[in-house]
Every structure is written in structure tokens, then in C-alpha cells.
Design an enzyme around this catalytic site. Structure first.
Site, PDB file in Angstrom:
ATOM      1  N   GLY A 351       0.868  -1.039  -0.046  1.00 32.65           N
ATOM      2  CA  GLY A 351       0.015  -0.036  -0.033  1.00 32.65           C
ATOM      3  C   GLY A 351       0.895   1.306  -0.043  1.00 32.65           C
ATOM      4  O   GLY A 351       1.933   1.330  -0.470  1.00 32.65           O
ATOM      5  N   SER A 352       0.408   2.335   0.808  1.00 33.60           N
ATOM      6  CA  SER A 352       0.979   3.700   0.395  1.00 33.60           C
ATOM      7  C   SER A 352       2.462   3.765   0.910  1.00 33.60           C
ATOM      8  O   SER A 352       3.065   4.787   0.378  1.00 33.60           O
ATOM      9  CB  SER A 352       0.156   4.473   1.712  1.00 33.60           C
ATOM     10  OG  SER A 352      -1.216   4.624   1.185  1.00 33.60           O
ATOM     11  N   THR A 353       2.851   2.870   1.666  1.00 28.70           N
ATOM     12  CA  THR A 353       4.587   3.030   1.967  1.00 28.70           C
ATOM     13  C   THR A 353       5.273   2.952   0.886  1.00 28.70           C
ATOM     14  O   THR A 353       6.430   3.384   0.685  1.00 28.70           O
ATOM     15  CB  THR A 353       5.037   1.953   3.026  1.00 28.70           C
ATOM     16  OG1 THR A 353       4.399   0.666   2.530  1.00 28.70           O
ATOM     17  CG2 THR A 353       4.309   2.241   4.406  1.00 28.70           C
ATOM     18  N   LYS A 355       4.615   4.704  -1.825  1.00 29.69           N
ATOM     19  CA  LYS A 355       4.739   5.642  -2.489  1.00 29.69           C
ATOM     20  C   LYS A 355       6.081   6.362  -2.110  1.00 29.69           C
ATOM     21  O   LYS A 355       6.507   7.214  -3.093  1.00 29.69           O
ATOM     22  CB  LYS A 355       3.262   6.855  -1.951  1.00 29.69           C
ATOM     23  CG  LYS A 355       2.165   6.326  -2.489  1.00 29.69           C
ATOM     24  CD  LYS A 355       1.103   6.897  -1.925  1.00 29.69           C
ATOM     25  CE  LYS A 355      -0.329   6.529  -2.121  1.00 29.69           C
ATOM     26  NZ  LYS A 355      -1.401   6.793  -0.999  1.00 29.69           N
TER      27      LYS A 355
END
Lengths: 780, 378
Positions: A351-353, A355
Site C-alpha cells: 500500500g501507501s508505503t 509511494k
């Protein structure tokens, strides 16, 4: 009819058979006419053949005078001499001709090879605190033929081990065998209850068993061993051969009952003990990490939790924890869920990590500028093929920097659009995605990142914010450490050094894997990541006076082909101090049910661990020590106030609480037990200096008395790596300095309190063996 | 008749020497067992030494008793012996599955050993009495056979097959020397072999022993062939000159009965082929001396008794050495004068005493210094 009156004279055929002069015929029935019987009336004519045989047999032969004939006497003598000659011939054959063959047969049955077991290497933390060592345990065996009072023995065993008396009686009545093992791995404490039985047939053997003094502490790193001493998990398995060493042997002479003979010089090949390992793990940090993770997992009602503390400069792993955990002393009762080291064996969509990595690539490729505007499309963006990319909170136009701080999926999908797919893929590989880190643990998996040739139209966009790919916690930690280390990836490792049985110490050098991004890029990225903590999704992680950079991640888990609204992976990865990162901490909760935002459930755990580290190293700013509010109810962002349930954990006080567990030192040699206990701040008292700990008794606070057994076993010389140089205590709080000193086996004297500001002798000076006391001066 | 001269000194010295040497043999062979049993290595040696003293005393005692006295009373001795044998079956104590010992105060004794001597005396007395009609089947052979059969039967009942056989062999040996027609003994022997064969098969352990000797291996025989194997290892590892006094390794629980029936193997291990062969040479001397005494005995009774005693010692020695060297299946016969002191040692010594007494009456007994000549002469 023949007449009787005309006898025939001298009819040889009619004469009864006689032989020898002394003989007579019992068939000469007619005394008047002996040997003068008419042939027609011969009585023997009626006798049958066997009667004649008996008659002939019983007829006494003529016997020579026994006093003058010596033939039979000589015959007897000859038989004896012949017999003796036969024996002498056989003896000559056996003793002279076949001597070598029999000698060999003899020595092969006298020789007995007895194994000299190698001591399994001791595992200690980076400061010498012993995590895994060997305890003495007792094995009981029966020789039923030698046990006299069977009733008594059976009753004693039944009462000590709780099995029915009949169980032991049955074994005791089996006299066909002379060595039956009845109880194995009996701790000395229990074995001593059977000291009263004085029977030759009760065989007590002392064995070594792996002992983990701190129970579950670092269990997923250490692993455990089987009863026969094979490593089955963790480091124990990964470096089993090196830890195990090589058994030696001695050749003994034994008698016919298998017992060794004394006073013979035996051929001996000494055992080569296993290497003693010093880990990169810091037991104190490991303890706080576990405590914080356990508290955080409980609070969030998560299914599992993972935490890794790493030094990004070197790749040293300072702590690695998993929840649920298990006690390796009792691994049998652990479930598979408890045994799993998720940090290396679980790959999931991050997920967002992810990014942060996408942003790093974009900045390194110079295709985006920090303040360039990106339209977040109000949180919903329909892409090719009708798929929709959504944000958790609706945003309008964000800058590149804000896109990361707010963690906008829509923006990051667009950021990836400017990146060439193969270049993007190569960067991801360079960051270690879908590549094994090579950490010193068994069972690491490499996750999944498809090759660009297999990508669909939107794959790059999804990978950009952490979907359509999987990664393990250790991979994420290593990738973030690369950024923290200003673009250079270091190989993560656990073994700082190992001491071989010959005394040689092999030190692991930090290993540079590659430069992934430029130093400039990483510094720009770190400043954006600081914004994540200061004003973005991770404000719960803030510590006053400490610059922290990090990124949250809240990924929906794919459950039965659909992204679940219940199962999340909540992550926070951060490092500090941002100017020159020394500690990187990764925290992941799997399926938290009480809140799910990475910043809300994992962030506080990060903060808790970071606080502990700062406290222990004496780097916690004075103003950060003030107790904070118990809850931080909200995260403020541009779109308004978002209510997030978040709580500050407070596990650190427990460390010094009265009810902390005493390490299990039963079965350990005295000197080792003292070191283990002293390293946890316990004050040890005991009557004996030499021996093996039978059990420990705690008196209230920190006093522990050890009951020592001297007669049990050989002394184990534990070759724990101890420094010959004075350790550096500067900056440490007194409590930690004490722990540190105990582990390093040096004595310290305190002057004052608080943090250590001065020490004599100075760090690095050679320790005076006669007077190893170090004086520490506090600042208070 | 009065004794003409002194007893044969060479025989006395030889036997006394063997008895004293047995102290060394038994000590080395029994030390480990003693330690295991009573925690001192001398325990069994002291018991043995007591019996050696008793044996020498018995030998001297019987040297002084005119052997002619036995001639009249041999029947009563024999009856006493048979009474003992009957008693042992009733009250004797069992050891290793057989009733062989009769408790006698602190000691226990094997009546079969007493019976051996009684039988030698009685058979000799009968043969001397029946000298004129020794060839008579009914008048001489049958009575002799009855006495022998009674004693042997009772011993076989214990069960002690080897001693029963020895007894029969002994009686026949005396008869043989007394010119008993060979056909009687051979045919009886043939019947005995058939009967004995059946008897052998009735007890499983006897079959096992035979099978073990024939090299047939199974879990029951392995224990028996184990003894033979260990005896051969002892002898074989001793080599030509032996491992040296007290250096035996087989005695340390490898060879069961290392101080008893298998002491000869231990001697072979410690003193080598030279020692073992020399020991047999000493026994050969004793036998030659015995035969010479028999030959020069003044009367048939003396001649038969001397032969009988020589046979008794000779048979025991020969069978024991055959067993030790693996030429015969395992039997329970000790080596006279050498094995750990039991009844056998004392009675053998007493028997030698009788032999020595006979030697007092001999005429022109050859000088032992001219042994080589006498061997040729014999």
C-alpha cells in the site's frame, strides 16, 4: 523215529557251543551224558537265533591275569596323552597361528568409542547479554535387574512425575533389558527430589538442553532446537552446523559389562565446540520493541504485528519482533501462527508505503518537481478500462510534496505516468522489491513484482501506490533504510560476530549492496517525509525535539479476490534523526480491528519504540520527557478535521516495574546465570560460586538467591565474547550502564546519578584484569 | 601288608605346587568378580586359599591311611555316597537350575565328588574280589553295572549330565584295566549312547549346548557359544608368551566363570601357549606317575584304585582342556587343583593322597628324574 540206545560218539555238530576253558554250557541239560546227546533230541535245535546270540555273548572269555598284563594300562595312558596332544595342537593353532586374528577380535570388543559432545554455541546480544545458552538437565534410566526396592522407586517416580505407579512398575519388571530411559530433560530442580533413591540400577545422566533465559524474547530470531540438539527454526536452524560444532570422541577400554576400565591411556579427539554468536540485536531495544508491539497489537485487536528496528547506516538489525510470539523453551505448545516470523516469511501488498519509493524514482529521474501541482480529482479518478482509483479523503489540487504527505493514490497514479515502465521496474528491483535481502534467517521469501512485460495498462499506476505487488516487512525496511542511508542500500544482517572454538573472532562487516538513488534525491525525499510526521498522516508519531521522517500505509487486504473493508495492513515506517538517520523502525499490524489507519495504530507503536531507544541511549530531549496527553484524538488536514482514534501507548514504565519476570537461569552454570541476572539488574546471592543453578528464589525487589548444585556436572566454560577494551558508557542513563556493564562482565562504580558524562578509564582503554572496575560519573 | 617306603615325593610336590599356583591363577581371574560382589578384590581369593589349605591337609591325611582299609568298607562308603545323592535331590540347594550342592555348615559340598571316589574304591574292590571270574557276565559285570548305574542315575537326575558321564567312564575305565571283557562294556556303551541321546534331547538346554558346539546359531545358543568364543579370544590373544601375570582382560566379565571352569583360558591368556602347554605337561606327568603307581602296585585292589584315581584326574583335566580349547561342547567340569576351590579340588587332593599311600607299597617305582626314559619305557 530214531532209537536212543545207539548213541553216536563224538558228533561235533551235536556239541553245544562252548568257548574257552573256563566256559561251560548252560544247555548241557543232561548231566549223565554231557556232550553226548542224540542229534535228533538237541534242545538248541529248538532255540531261536537271538537266544543263541545271548548265549554266545554271555559266555565268559578267558581272562588274563590283571597283575601281569599291562597292555590296557598303557592304552589308557596313551589315550590321555593323545587327548592332551590334541589340545596342545589346538592351542598352537589358536594361540600361535591365529594369534593376530584373535587379538584383533579382542581389542575390537574392548574398545568403545565414547562421544565427547560439542557445546552448542552461545548466542548473545550486541552487548553480551546471553539470549541462548545450554542448561544442564537430567536423564533417568532404569536397570531393572539392579533395582532392589522396586515398589519404592515406582512410588517416588509416580509422585514426582505425576504418572501412574503402574507405568513405572511395568518398566521395572522388564528385566530383559538393562537400560530403559524413563524420563528425559528433567530440570535439576525436579531431579533433586529423587536424590534420596540410592539404587545402583537408577541411572542418572546429565545432558545439556538449549535454554532461552528470557523466554519469548527474540524468539523469532533465535528459533529453537530439537531435543537431540538440531536447530529447527530461526538462527538455530540457519547456522545450525556452526552453532553445533563437531563432536569429539575418546576410545575407552571397557569390560564385559560395558563399563570403562580405569587407568588406561585413551586415544582422544576433543570436541570442537560450536561458535559463540554475538547478534546485532540490542536486548533492551528488542524488549521495548516487543513490549510496544504487544501493547499496540492488543490495543488495536490486530491479528498479527511485526516490528523491525534497523541501523540504516550499516544494515544491522537491532530488533525484530512478531506477535503472536512463543516461548522457545516450550515450542511444542506453540501454534504455527505463533511460530511464524512474519518479518521475513509474509509478503503482502504494502500500500501507501510504496509511494515513498515511487516519489524517490520520480525525483531521481527529475520528472517531477517538489512543488509541481497535481489534480487529485476530488479523490476519485476513473482510468483506462473503467477502473477507479480512490483516495480515503477527497482532495483538490495538491503539490507533489503534499501528495506524499496526504498519501493520495490519485496523485501517485499520475506521478507514475511520467515514469518509463522498465526504468520504474528497474528502480523497484534496485530498492529490493522481489529480491531476497539475504538476512541471516531461514525461510525468507521474496514477494512478487511482475515484470513490465506482464503488466496490464494500469499495473504501473497500482504498483506506484503499493498494489499489484507484494513485499515482506524486511524488504520494506531495507528499502526505507536505503533512503535513510542517503541512497545506498545496506544488506540487513543479524550476526555481528562469532567466536570460533579456537578463539578466533569473525566480525561481520557491513555490506553495501548498491546505490539506488542520489544523495540529493534522498535528502529531498527525507524532508518531504518529515512533513508526513509533522503535518501529514503520521502526526501521532511526533516526539518533541526529535526530527522524524516516515510514511504511513493503510492497505486493504485482498480477501477472496476482493479488497476487504475489514482486513487492513496498517504500516508505519520511519527513521530519526532525519538529518543523519541512526534508527529506522518499521511497524506493521495485520488486520487491526480497532482502528486501521497506519498512522493511528502503527504510529504510536513506532513512537513508543523510538522513545525507548532515545531514553536508553540518553538522547531523549529534556522537554520530550514530560508526560504527554494520554490520547491524541485527531489528525488535522486541509480538508478539515478527520477523527482518528489514536492512543499514546505507555509501555516503558513496565520495564522498571517490580513485577518484571526473572530470567530462567535453571540449569545454567553459576557464572553464566549471574551474568544473565545481573544484566537485568538483579542482585544475585548464593552460597556457592561454582556449580549449576538448581533453582532461583526471588526476595521481593531485585534480590535473587540461587540454589546451586555442585556435584551434578562438569563446569561449562562458556566462551562468551567479552571485550578486552573498556566499553563506552558516555551518554547512557545509569540503569542502562549497569545492564551494559553486567553483560560486558565488568564492574562499575557510580558517582552521582542521571546520564553518564564521564568515565575512568576512558572508553577503548585496555581493561585491567586485576582491577576491572570502571567509575562512572553522572550529571545529576 | 606294611608300607615298604615313603610316598612318591615327585607326585606330592607336583600336586602341592599346582595347588599353590592356583592361588595366583584364581586371584587374577576372580578379582573383578570379587570387586563387583563384595567391593574387595581379595574376597574370593581368601575363600579359595582356605580350601587350598584344606586340600593339602586332606592329601597329607590320606597319604597316611593304609589304602587296604578301604577294600573292606568300600560298600559302606558307596552306600553313604548314594545316600548323599538321594539327599541332595531332596534337600540340596539349587544353583543355575540344578540341585548339586548339599549344605554342610558354612560350606556346601557336591556329593557327586565324594561318590566318584567311593565308586573308584568300590569298583576296584569288587574287581579285585572277582578277579578269578571277572569275565563272568552275571557274577561280575552285572553287579558292577548296578552300582555304577545307581550312582550315575542319581547324578543324572540332579541334573548333572557331565558328572554322570564321567562316573560311568570312570567305572568302565577301572573295569577295563581289570580285564573286563570289552564286549560287555562296548555293548553297554552302545545302549548308553542311545539312551543318553534320548536323555539329552529331553532337556532343551542340553540340545542348545550341542547345537552351539556344532556352530548352529540362534538366540538361545548364542549365550553358550559366547562362552566358547570368549574362551578362544582369551587363548588367542594370549599368543605364544601371554599378556603377562595379572594382565588378563577377558576376566573382566567377558568370560563367565573365568575363575572356575574357564580358568584354563585365562591361564592361556596370561601365560600364553607356553604356559598353557606347560600346564598340560604337568598334568601329563601326574597321569604318567599315576599309571606307574598302578603298574607297580602290590595287589589288584591297589592297582585298580591307583588307575581309578588317575583316570578321575585325567578325565577331568582332559575334558576341561578340550572344552576350553573349543574341541568339546561346554560342560560343567573344573580343572583339578587349578579351578576356583570347590568340592572337586579337596576331593581330588584327597584322592591323590590315596594314590600317594599306594605309592608307599609299590615295588621298583621308576625314578622321576629319568622321566624321559620312563615315558619310553611306559
Amino acid at each position: 523215529m530214531r532209537s536212543y540206545d545207539k548213541p553216536h560218539i563224538d558228533q561235533p555238530s551235536s556239541r553245544p557251543y562252548t568257548r574257552g576253558d573256563g566256559g561251560y554250557s548252560s544247555f548241557s541239560e543232561n548231566p549223565a551224558t554231557p556232550g553226548f546227546i542224540p542229534a535228533s533230541d538237541q534242545p538248541h535245535k529248538k532255540t531261536v537265533w537271538h537266544q543263541r546270540l545271548i548265549e554266545r555273548f554271555m559266555a565268559a572269555p578267558q581272562v588274563k591275569d590283571p597283575m601281569t598284563t599291562n597292555g590296557r594300562l598303557y592304552l589308557v595312558l596313551a589315550i590321555f596323552l593323545l587327548g592332551f596332544s590334541a589340545v596342545v595342537f589346538k592351542l598352537f593353532k589358536v594361540q600361535v597361528l591365529n594369534h593376530d586374528e584373535f587379538s584383533e577380535q579382542a581389542s575390537s570388543q574392548y574398545k568403545m568409542q565414547v562421544a565427547l559432545p560439542a557445546r552448542r554455541g552461545v548466542i548473545s546480544d550486541r552487548n553480551g547479554i546471553i539470549l541462548a545458552s545450554n542448561a544442564f538437565v537430567v536423564k533417568f534410566a532404569f536397570d531393572p535387574q539392579e533395582i532392589k526396592n522396586k515398589v519404592n522407586v515406582a512410588a517416588s517416580f509416580a509422585s514426582v512425575f505425576g504418572k501412574p505407579k503402574e507405568y513405572y512398575t511395568a518398566i521395572l519388571n522388564d528385566t530383559s533389558r538393562r537400560y530403559i530411559v524413563v524420563e528425559k530433560e528433567v530440570p535439576l530442580e525436579i531431579a533433586s527430589k529423587l536424590d534420596g533413591i540410592k539404587e545402583h540400577g537408577l541411572i542418572r545422566e546429565t545432558n545439556e538442553r538449549r535454554s532461552y533465559a528470557f523466554g519469548a524474547r527474540a524468539s523469532h530470531i533465535l528459533g529453537f532446537t530439537s531435543k537431540d540438539g538440531r536447530g529447527l527454526a530461526g538462527l538455530e536452524m540457519f547456522d545450525d552446523k556452526i552453532l553445533r560444532g563437531k563432536d569429539g570422541y575418546t576410545v575407552m577400554q571397557r569390560d564385559g559389562r560395558g563399563r570403562p576400565r580405569p587407568d588406561v591411556d585413551y586415544e582422544q579427539v576433543p570436541a570442537s565446540n560450536g561458535d559463540d554468536f554475538t547478534l546485532t540485536i540490542d536486548e533492551s531495544i528488542q524488549a521495548s520493541t516487543e513490549n510496544a508491539l504487544r501493547a499496540g497489537v492488543e490495543k488495536a485487536a490486530a491479528e498479527a504485528g511485526i516490528a523491525i528496528v534497523m541501523n540504516p547506516r550499516t544494515g544491522e538489525i537491532l530488533a525484530m519482533a512478531n506477535m503472536p510470539d512463543y516461548n522457545p523453551n516450550d515450542f511444542f505448545s506453540a501454534t504455527n501462527e505463533m511460530l511464524r516470523n512474519r518479518a521475513i516469511t509474509d509478503a503482502f501488498e504494502p500500500g501507501s508505503t510504496m509511494k515513498v519509493l515511487t516519489a524517490a524514482i520520480a525525483l531521481d529521474q527529475n520528472v517531477w518537481k517538489e512543488n509541481e501541482k497535481i489534480d487529485a480529482h476530488g479523490g476519485t479518478w476513473v482510468v483506462e478500462g473503467g477502473a477507479t482509483i480512490r483516495d480515503t479523503h477527497p482532495y483538490g489540487v495538491l503539490t507533489f510534496r503534499q501528495a506524499l504527505e496526504k498519501s493520495s493514490n490519485v496523485c501517485f497514479a499520475q506521478i507514475s505516468d511520467r515514469l518509463e515502465r522498465r526504468r520504474f521496474y528497474k528502480y523497484m528491483r534496485d530498492f529490493g522489491m522481489s529480491v531476497l535481502t539475504g538476512v541471516d534467517l531461514p525461510g525468507e521469501i521474496k514477494g512478487n513484482l511482475h515484470k513490465p512485460s506482464k503488466w496490464s495498462g494500469n499495473s504501473k499506476r497500482y504498483v506506484a501506490f503499493g498494489y499489484e505487488m507484494t513485499a515482506t516487512p524486511i524488504q520494506l525496511a531495507t528499502a526505507y533504510a536505503t533512503i535513510a542511508n542517503f541512497g545506498v542500500m545496506m544488506k540487513p544482517y543479524l550476526i555481528a560476530k562469532r567466536k570460533q572454538s579456537n578463539g578466533e573472532v569473525v566480525v561481520t562487516q557491513p555490506q553495501e549492496v548498491r546505490r539506488v538513488i542520489t544523495e540529493e534525491t534522498s535528502k529531498r525525499l527525507i524532508s518531504i517525509m518529515q512533513g508526513v510526521v509533522d503535518s501529514g498522516t503520521a502526526t501521532l508519531c511526533k516526539i518533541k525535539g526529535v526530527s522524524i521522517a516516515g510514511k504511513t500505509g493503510t492497505a486493504q487486504q485482498l480477501v477472496n479476490g476482493h479488497y476487504s473493508k475489514e482486513h487492513y495492513t496498517s504500516t508505519f515506517i520511519g527513521f530519526f534523526p532525519a538529518e543523519k538517520p541512526e534508527y529506522e523502525i518499521l511497524v506493521i499490524l495485520r488486520s487491526p480491528h480497532n482502528g486501521y489507519y497506519g498512522g493511528a495504530v502503527s504510529g504510536p507503536i513506532f513512537r513508543e519504540i523510538a522513545m525507548s531507544i532515545l531514553e536508553q541511549t540518553g538522547k531523549l530531549p529534556i522537554d520530550a520527557r514530560a508526560p504527554m496527553a494520554a490520547t491524541m484524538p485527531s489528525i488535522v488536514d486541509e480538508g478539515g478535521t478527520v477523527e482518528i482514534e489514536g492512543t499514546i501507548l505507555n509501555t516503558r514504565d513496565k520495564d522498571n516495574a517490580i513485577d518484571r519476570d526473572i530470567p530462567d537461569v535453571r540449569g545454567l552454570p553459576m557464572d553464566l546465570a549471574k551474568r544473565v541476572l545481573a544484566s537485568q539488574g538483579f542482585i544475585v546471592a548464593s552460597g556457592n560460586e561454582i556449580g549449576v543453578v538448581e533453582r532461583s528464589i526471588r526476595f521481593g525487589g531485585d534480590s535473587v538467591r540461587l540454589v546451586v548444585r555442585t556435584s551434578t556436572a562438569k563446569e561449562d566454560n562458556v566462551g562468551v565474547i567479552s571485550d578486552t577494551e573498556t566499553p563506552n558508557f558516555l551518554g547512557m542513563p545509569m540503569a542502562r550502564a549497569m545492564k551494559f556493564a553486567a553483560a560486558a562482565n565488568v564492574r562499575v562504580r557510580f558517582v552521582g546519578d542521571g546520564k553518564v558524562v564521564r568515565q575512568t578509564p576512558d572508553a577503548g582503554a585496555t581493561i585491567d584484569a586485576q582491577n576491572p572496575t570502571i567509575t562512572l560519573f553522572g550529571d545529576e | 601288608m606294611k608300607a615298604q617306603k615313603t610316598a612318591d615325593l615327585s607326585l606330592f610336590i607336583t600336586v602341592t605346587g599346582l595347588l599353590l599356583a592356583s592361588l595366583a591363577f584364581v586371584y587374577t581371574a576372580s578379582a573383578s568378580f570379587s570387586v563387583a560382589k563384595a567391593m574387595t578384590s581379595e574376597g574370593m581369593l581368601i575363600k579359595h586359599a582356605t580350601k587350598v589349605v584344606l586340600a593339602i591337609a586332606a592329601m597329607i591325611f590320606f597319604t597316611k591311611i593304609d589304602y587296604h582299609k578301604y577294600q573292606k568298607h568300600s560298600k559302606w562308603l558307596m552306600l553313604l555316597g548314594i545316600l548323599f545323592l538321594a539327599a541332595v535331590l531332596v534337600v540340596g540347594h539349587t544353583e543355575l537350575g540344578a540341585k548339586r550342592w548339599l549344605p554342610l555348615g558354612p560350606f556346601s559340598f557336591q556329593p557327586s565328588e565324594f561318590v566318584k571316589i567311593a565308586l573308584v574304591l568300590h569298583i576296584s574292590a569288587l574287581c579285585a574280589a572277582k578277579k578269578e571270574f571277572i569275565g563272568d557276565f552275571k557274577k561280575s559285570f552285572i553287579p558292577l553295572l548296578v552300582w555304577t548305574g545307581a550312582a550315575a542315575g542319581l547324578i543324572a537326575k540332579q541334573p548333572n549330565m557331565s558328572n554322570a558321564s564321567v562316573l560311568v567312564l570312570l567305572a568302565f575305565g577301572i573295569m577295563f584295566i581289570a580285564q573286563m571283557p570289552i564286549k560287555y562294556m562296548l555293548s553297554t556303551g552302545a545302549i548308553a549312547i542311545v539312551g543318553g541321546g534320548i536323555y539329552l534331547m529331553t532337556a532343551w538346554y542340553r540340545v542348545q549346548r550341542i547345537l552351539a558346539f556344532l556352530g548352529h546359531e540362534n538366540e538361545h545358543t548364542s549365550r553358550i557359544s559366547y562362552q566358547t568364543t570368549q574362551a578362544l579370544i582369551a587363548l588367542g590373544s594370549g599368543g605364544l608368551t601371554g599378556l603377562g601375570i595379572g594382565q588378563s582382560r577377558q576376566r573382566d566379565f567377558y568370560l563367565p566363570e573365568s575363575y572356575g571352569d574357564f580358568i584354563y583360558s585365562i591361564i592361556g591368556e596370561e601365560y600364553g601357549f607356553i604356559g598353557a602347554a606347560f600346564l598340560l605337561l604337568i598334568f601329563a606327568f601326574i597321569i604318567i606317575r599315576g599309571i606307574q603307581i598302578a603298574k607297580h602296585a602290590p595287589d589288584p585292589f591297589g592297582r585298580y584304585v591307583a588307575s581309578g584315581i588317575t583316570l578321575m584326574i585325567g578325565i577331568n583335566t582332559l575334558i576341561n582342556s578340550l572344552v576350553n580349547s573349543g574341541l568339546m561342547p561346554v560342560t560343567g567340569l573344573p580343572m583339578p587343583f587349578v579351578s576356583y576351590g570347590g568340592t572337586n579340588m579337596i576331593f581330588s587332593a584327597a584322592a591323590v593322597g590315596i594314590l600317594l599311600n599306594i605309592s608307599k607299597f609299590t615295588t621298583s617305582l621308576p625314578d622321576p628324574k629319568k622321566m624321559t626314559a620312563s615315558i619310553r619305557y611306559a
